[in-house]
Design a protein around this motif. Structure first.
Motif, mmCIF file in Angstrom:
data_model
loop_
_atom_site.group_PDB
_atom_site.id
_atom_site.type_symbol
_atom_site.label_atom_id
_atom_site.label_comp_id
_atom_site.label_asym_id
_atom_site.label_seq_id
_atom_site.Cartn_x
_atom_site.Cartn_y
_atom_site.Cartn_z
ATOM 1 N N ARG A 11 0.816 -1.212 0.000
ATOM 2 C CA ARG A 11 0.000 0.000 0.000
ATOM 3 C C ARG A 11 0.854 1.269 0.000
ATOM 4 N NH1 ARG A 11 -5.117 0.901 0.306
ATOM 5 N NH2 ARG A 11 -5.813 2.980 0.800
ATOM 6 N N THR A 12 1.948 1.277 0.753
ATOM 7 C CA THR A 12 2.780 2.472 0.839
ATOM 8 C C THR A 12 3.387 2.817 -0.515
ATOM 9 O OG1 THR A 12 3.267 1.944 3.143
ATOM 10 C CG2 THR A 12 4.721 3.512 2.078
ATOM 11 N N THR A 13 3.914 1.823 -1.222
ATOM 12 C CA THR A 13 4.477 2.067 -2.549
ATOM 13 C C THR A 13 3.396 2.506 -3.523
ATOM 14 O OG1 THR A 13 6.213 0.439 -2.134
ATOM 15 C CG2 THR A 13 5.833 1.040 -4.429
ATOM 16 N N ALA A 14 2.213 1.900 -3.447
ATOM 17 C CA ALA A 14 1.102 2.301 -4.314
ATOM 18 C C ALA A 14 0.730 3.760 -4.068
ATOM 19 C CB ALA A 14 -0.097 1.389 -4.089
ATOM 20 N N GLU A 15 0.711 4.169 -2.801
ATOM 21 C CA GLU A 15 0.412 5.578 -2.478
ATOM 22 C C GLU A 15 1.500 6.497 -3.027
ATOM 23 O OE1 GLU A 15 -2.206 6.996 -1.035
ATOM 24 O OE2 GLU A 15 -3.286 5.238 -0.310
ATOM 25 N N ASP A 16 2.760 6.093 -2.872
ATOM 26 C CA ASP A 16 3.865 6.895 -3.411
ATOM 27 C C ASP A 16 3.735 7.048 -4.924
ATOM 28 O OD1 ASP A 16 4.959 6.952 -0.832
ATOM 29 O OD2 ASP A 16 6.464 5.419 -1.272
ATOM 30 N N LEU A 17 3.416 5.962 -5.610
ATOM 31 C CA LEU A 17 3.266 5.990 -7.056
ATOM 32 C C LEU A 17 2.104 6.885 -7.461
ATOM 33 C CD1 LEU A 17 4.124 4.988 -9.842
ATOM 34 C CD2 LEU A 17 2.686 2.972 -9.468
ATOM 35 N N TYR A 18 0.995 6.777 -6.746
ATOM 36 C CA TYR A 18 -0.169 7.615 -7.035
ATOM 37 C C TYR A 18 0.196 9.100 -6.923
ATOM 38 C CZ TYR A 18 -4.613 9.986 -6.609
ATOM 39 O OH TYR A 18 -5.652 10.861 -6.793
ATOM 40 N N ALA A 39 13.601 10.430 1.003
ATOM 41 C CA ALA A 39 14.541 9.365 0.653
ATOM 42 C C ALA A 39 13.845 8.010 0.633
ATOM 43 C CB ALA A 39 15.715 9.349 1.635
ATOM 44 N N GLU A 40 12.946 7.786 1.585
ATOM 45 C CA GLU A 40 12.230 6.509 1.645
ATOM 46 C C GLU A 40 11.298 6.336 0.448
ATOM 47 O OE1 GLU A 40 12.230 8.735 4.224
ATOM 48 O OE2 GLU A 40 13.633 7.711 5.556
ATOM 49 N N GLU A 41 10.586 7.410 0.071
ATOM 50 C CA GLU A 41 9.701 7.346 -1.097
ATOM 51 C C GLU A 41 10.506 7.087 -2.363
ATOM 52 O OE1 GLU A 41 6.286 10.462 0.527
ATOM 53 O OE2 GLU A 41 8.008 11.212 -0.611
ATOM 54 N N ALA A 42 11.631 7.769 -2.501
ATOM 55 C CA ALA A 42 12.476 7.590 -3.684
ATOM 56 C C ALA A 42 13.006 6.156 -3.760
ATOM 57 C CB ALA A 42 13.628 8.587 -3.667
ATOM 58 N N GLU A 43 13.361 5.589 -2.624
ATOM 59 C CA GLU A 43 13.852 4.204 -2.589
ATOM 60 C C GLU A 43 12.749 3.232 -3.017
ATOM 61 O OE1 GLU A 43 16.450 1.075 -2.112
ATOM 62 O OE2 GLU A 43 16.954 3.188 -1.873
ATOM 63 N N ARG A 44 11.540 3.414 -2.481
ATOM 64 C CA ARG A 44 10.428 2.528 -2.850
ATOM 65 C C ARG A 44 10.092 2.656 -4.333
ATOM 66 N NH1 ARG A 44 8.535 4.039 2.405
ATOM 67 N NH2 ARG A 44 7.379 5.786 1.500
#
Length: 67
Positions: A11-18, A39-44
């Motif tokens: 879910r977290t990566t999906a939210e970042d992508l959205y 940094a965490e969002e960029a890594e995911r």
């Protein structure tokens, strides 16, 4: 549907992508600013793009050996 590409996202990566896609669309449509990812969002998102590239048959570098 043998040409389908299916990736599972947490879910977290999906939210970042959205958010990334939404902000890019708003930037293109109206010139809105794009918020830099943490940094965490960029890594995911980087991991997601690597996995997508692999699913498409692309190598992430000439030395890619983790396929």
């Amino acid at each position: 549907m043998r040409d389908d590409i299916v990736l599972r996202l947490d879910r977290t990566t999906a939210e970042d992508l959205y958010v990334a896609l939404y902000e890019a669309g708003e930037h293109i449509a109206a010139g809105a600013a794009i918020t830099p990812p943490t940094a965490e969002e960029a890594e995911r998102l980087g991991t997601f793009l690597r996995d997508l590239g692999h699913a498409l048959g692309r190598r992430c570098s000439p030395y890619c050996d983790h396929l």
